[in-house]
Design an enzyme around this catalytic site. Sequence first.
Site, PDB file in Angstrom:
ATOM      1  N   ALA A 264       0.807  -1.229   0.000  1.00 31.92           N
ATOM      2  CA  ALA A 264       0.000   0.000   0.000  1.00 31.92           C
ATOM      3  C   ALA A 264       0.834   1.269   0.000  1.00 31.92           C
ATOM      4  O   ALA A 264       0.298   2.353  -0.258  1.00 31.92           O
ATOM      5  CB  ALA A 264      -0.939   0.001   1.209  1.00 31.92           C
TER       6      ALA A 264
ATOM      7  N   GLY B 198      -0.533   1.549  -4.829  1.00 35.09           N
ATOM      8  CA  GLY B 198      -1.136   1.162  -3.556  1.00 35.09           C
ATOM      9  C   GLY B 198      -1.772   2.327  -2.830  1.00 35.09           C
ATOM     10  O   GLY B 198      -2.879   2.210  -2.284  1.00 35.09           O
TER      11      GLY B 198
ATOM     12  N   SER C 280      -0.129  -7.284 -14.502  1.00 36.51           N
ATOM     13  CA  SER C 280       0.632  -6.427 -15.412  1.00 36.51           C
ATOM     14  C   SER C 280       0.338  -6.812 -16.846  1.00 36.51           C
ATOM     15  O   SER C 280      -0.002  -7.968 -17.143  1.00 36.51           O
ATOM     16  CB  SER C 280       2.138  -6.592 -15.149  1.00 36.51           C
ATOM     17  OG  SER C 280       2.912  -5.998 -16.176  1.00 36.51           O
TER      18      SER C 280
ATOM     19  N   TYR D 246       9.597 -11.271 -14.392  1.00 30.52           N
ATOM     20  CA  TYR D 246       8.412 -10.485 -14.024  1.00 30.52           C
ATOM     21  C   TYR D 246       7.205 -10.933 -14.835  1.00 30.52           C
ATOM     22  O   TYR D 246       6.101 -11.091 -14.297  1.00 30.52           O
ATOM     23  CB  TYR D 246       8.703  -9.007 -14.269  1.00 30.52           C
ATOM     24  CG  TYR D 246       7.620  -8.057 -13.810  1.00 30.52           C
ATOM     25  CD1 TYR D 246       7.366  -7.861 -12.456  1.00 30.52           C
ATOM     26  CD2 TYR D 246       6.874  -7.334 -14.735  1.00 30.52           C
ATOM     27  CE1 TYR D 246       6.380  -6.983 -12.037  1.00 30.52           C
ATOM     28  CE2 TYR D 246       5.892  -6.448 -14.330  1.00 30.52           C
ATOM     29  CZ  TYR D 246       5.651  -6.279 -12.975  1.00 30.52           C
ATOM     30  OH  TYR D 246       4.675  -5.396 -12.566  1.00 30.52           O
TER      31      TYR D 246
END
Length: 238
Positions: free
Chosen positions: A9, A14, A133, A146
């Site tokens: 966050a 976030g 993503s 990733y």
Amino acid sequence: MKYALITGASGDIGLSIAKQLAADGYGLFLHYHQNRHSLEQFVSNTLVKEAYLIQADLSATNGVEMLLSQLQQPVDVIVHNCGNSYYGLVTDMSDELVAKMVQLHVTSPFLLTKKLLPHMISQKSGNIVVISSIWGLTGASCEVLYSMVKGGQNTFVKALAKELAPSGIRVNAVAPGAIHTKMLDQFNKEELAQLADEIPMGRMGTPDEVAKAVSFLISNHASYITGQILSVNGGWYC
């Protein structure tokens, strides 16, 4: 009051999600690894009904238990936002880095969800949103690791949504494209301008636009939407 847990966050996305869910009336459990200061500023400057700061390293094997030990209420919404990218060749990545990335993006979200599900199942309601993503959908050279873990998150969403739908729990993901965050600090102005030119809308997105998508997916407006990967990418790689 309903409570939402947001991992990661303290980052740009976030914080935007936290601000949006506070406006939506949620009590917040705000997870961070190191950047407590940004969350303290957020809580002091934002009208939040209830907010609790939780520290844990979710790239470590004991991170999930550390996080859970600090929760003071069952949660109704989980936003799996915690993550890091790595830009480089596969052959340049250490085994330790690979293990940490898999733990952070795949293993910890899986185990955290597993531990928090009994309350949602007993209530016959709940929402889980993963911040994935664009590379989890298309893959990217020099971001293979990733891309791999984000692709794993997307499949996790699709499978879990089918399993939890009979219990009234919805599971979705938001897959951002290029978003103005510190994650892009590794690129210079020329590279960022070239990137923007590749996007049909001619610009990068904002963290607030990702947060609005999360707010929609956990709202009653999306009551028949589950197992979906919602791309927020300005038409890039559609």
